[in-house]
Write an enzyme that holds these catalytic residues in place. Structure first.
Site, PDB file in Angstrom:
ATOM      1  N   SER A 179       2.415  -3.407   0.044  1.00 52.24           N
ATOM      2  CA  SER A 179       2.248  -4.227  -1.148  1.00 52.24           C
ATOM      3  C   SER A 179       1.889  -5.668  -0.771  1.00 52.24           C
ATOM      4  O   SER A 179       0.938  -5.891  -0.036  1.00 52.24           O
ATOM      5  CB  SER A 179       3.514  -4.159  -2.008  1.00 52.24           C
ATOM      6  OG  SER A 179       3.299  -4.693  -3.293  1.00 52.24           O
ATOM      7  N   ASP A 385      -0.875   5.446  -6.859  1.00 55.27           N
ATOM      8  CA  ASP A 385      -0.448   4.083  -7.201  1.00 55.27           C
ATOM      9  C   ASP A 385      -1.549   3.410  -8.001  1.00 55.27           C
ATOM     10  O   ASP A 385      -2.702   3.366  -7.562  1.00 55.27           O
ATOM     11  CB  ASP A 385      -0.165   3.297  -5.921  1.00 55.27           C
ATOM     12  CG  ASP A 385       0.158   1.831  -6.173  1.00 55.27           C
ATOM     13  OD1 ASP A 385       0.646   1.510  -7.276  1.00 55.27           O
ATOM     14  OD2 ASP A 385      -0.061   1.013  -5.263  1.00 55.27           O
ATOM     15  N   HIS A 437       3.130   3.992  -4.731  1.00 58.66           N
ATOM     16  CA  HIS A 437       3.099   2.692  -4.065  1.00 58.66           C
ATOM     17  C   HIS A 437       3.932   2.676  -2.784  1.00 58.66           C
ATOM     18  O   HIS A 437       3.520   2.098  -1.784  1.00 58.66           O
ATOM     19  CB  HIS A 437       3.622   1.643  -5.048  1.00 58.66           C
ATOM     20  CG  HIS A 437       3.383   0.231  -4.653  1.00 58.66           C
ATOM     21  ND1 HIS A 437       2.126  -0.314  -4.560  1.00 58.66           N
ATOM     22  CD2 HIS A 437       4.247  -0.773  -4.345  1.00 58.66           C
ATOM     23  CE1 HIS A 437       2.226  -1.592  -4.205  1.00 58.66           C
ATOM     24  NE2 HIS A 437       3.497  -1.892  -4.070  1.00 58.66           N
TER      25      HIS A 437
END
EC number: 3.4.16.-
Length: 464
Positions: A179, A385, A437
């Site tokens: 991320s 994601d 994610h």
């Protein structure tokens, strides 16, 4: 600028010179056992490392050594989560790659059968200050948080930490994150590369890094995200076309018309988990009061089906229960300054801080520099994601114009396709099928196979 960099290096050198190398300091950080922990054969350590004495800034770490028969032969792997403001202990350690999972009651731990500490010694760092148990004695520091200071203090942490744990000096070292750690990881790798070039026989033996569903390049991330929404039937044609008409993806700030178009499009999603668009979202018991009996039954059925595959969308809640327990904090040598707020998975003081001082629009120049330096670099992407989707990553990587060494092919996890991969000169790209994610959370077996190939420097398997 050069003088500032020199002063920083001198400060790092001073930190190294004044840090204790005694076994005593290391032993003070040893975790005898965590509350509710099953018996294990590997060692654990946790505690604080001061990164700025005058401001009282200290970062909290947790080391879980390898469970293999010879942990001293295994590399050291630093894991960083993003946000900015989210805890590597909450996510990386407790949901993804760490040796333990937390029970629903927040009282007990159980073993993660796909822990990455079978392959490496895992170092989890809560960074920057304000995240998790990491703290500062100077409240104005929160207004000065940013990419540059985070990278510098992560480097200071590593050098000081290695003086406390000298057995990890010169050990093969890798950095992995996901991320917004798509900023933290390459930026720290760049700092280490610069530091290593400035000194003979440097202690950090950086071999490479790997990032998952990373923020890489703002323009391409934006375009790739909108493309993913439309191509995965999350938004209507009308919403998609309205965004394309009103949004300039190269602008520093979106116009009001663009913001409005995105806001309207987001309503098309429905109440889903945007980090994993095909799995159920967490519905705490108190949120079920307004559901019909049929809706509750369907929620229970869907959740049960996924729980049978070891997926639980509410694990973040269990972490917040567990790490706020006083006996857990004592066992981890955490919160000894009695921080006046609860431990949270993502810190409001950082996550909601609009004063984040600097955030580079693109990491691509750093990638080019570190590819040229010969570091091993892998980028992976869970393909369900929608927040930092695979399309965004592919657009960003395309801007590097790397020569293809091994063309796109499916790789295998057990007897199933684990994803797809393409190998370039200096970089390997991997998709992970059915992962959101947090790839190791959604597809733990595939993620472990991915790690093994990365550490070995081998291409992923074409067959099962």
């Amino acid at each position: 600028m050069a003088r500032t960099h020199l002063l920083f290096l001198l400060f790092v050198l001073l930190s190294l010179a004044t840090s204790s190398t005694s076994t005593k300091e290391q032993e003070e950080d040893r975790i005898k056992a965590l509350p509710g922990q099953p018996k294990v054969g590997f060692s654990q350590f946790s505690g604080y490392v001061t990164v700025n004495e005058s401001h009282g800034r200290s970062l909290f770490y947790w080391l879980t050594e390898s469970s293999s028969h010879s942990p001293h032969t295994k590399p050291l792997l630093l894991w960083l989560n993003g946000g900015p403001g989210c805890s590597s202990i909450a996510y990386g350690a407790s949901e993804e790659i760490g040796p333990f999972r937390i029970s629903k009651t927040g009282c007990n731990l159980y073993l993660n059968n796909f822990s990455w500490n079978t392959e490496a010694n895992l170092l989890f760092l809560e960074s920057p200050v304000g995240v998790g148990f990491s703290y500062t004695n100077t409240s104005s520091d929160f207004e000065e948080s940013g990419d540059e200071r985070t990278a510098q203090e992560n480097l200071i942490f590593l050098i000081s930490w290695m003086s406390r744990f000298p057995q990890y000096r010169y050990r093969d070292f890798y950095i992995v994150g996901e991320s917004y750690a798509g900023h933290y990881v390459p930026q720290l790798a760049q700092k280490i590369h610069e530091y290593n070039n400035a000194y003979k026989n440097p202690v950090i033996n950086l071999k490479g890094f790997m990032v998952g569903n990373p923020e890489m390049d703002k323009n391409n991330d934006r375009l790739g995200t909108i493309t993913y929404w439309w191509s995965h039937a999350m938004i209507s044609d009308a919403s998609y076309n309205r965004i394309l008409k009103n949004c300039d993806f190269t602008a520093d700030r979106f116009s009001k018309e663009c913001d409005s178009a995105i806001y309207v499009a987001a309503a098309d999603f429905g109440d889903i988990d945007q980090y994993s668009i095909y799995t159920p979202k967490c519905v705490p018991p108190q949120d079920q009061t307004n559901q019909t009996k049929f809706e509750q039954m369907m929620q229970m059925h869907t959740t049960k089906r996924f729980l049978e595959d070891q997926y639980d969308p509410c694990t973040e809640n269990y972490a917040e229960i567990y790490y706020n327990r006083p006996e857990v904090q004592r066992a981890m040598h955490a919160n000894h300054t009695a921080i006046p707020y609860k431990w949270t998975a993502c810190s409001d003081s950082v996550f909601n801080n609009w004063n984040w001082r600097d955030s580079d629009n693109s990491m691509l120049p750093i990638y080019k520099e570190l590819i040229a330096a010969g570091l091993r670099i892998w980028v992976y992407s869970g393909d369900t994601d929608s927040v930092i989707p695979v399309t965004a990553t592919r657009y960003s990587l395309g801007k590097l114009n790397l020569r293809v060494k091994t063309r796109w092919y499916p790789w295998y996890s057990g007897n199933q396709v684990g994803g797809r991969t393409e190998v370039y000169e200096g970089l390997t790209f991997v998709t992970v099928r059915g992962a959101g994610h947090e790839v190791p959370f959604f597809q733990p077996q595939s993620a472990l196979i991915l790690l093994r190939s990365f550490l070995a420097g081998n291409e992923l398997s074409r067959s099962y």
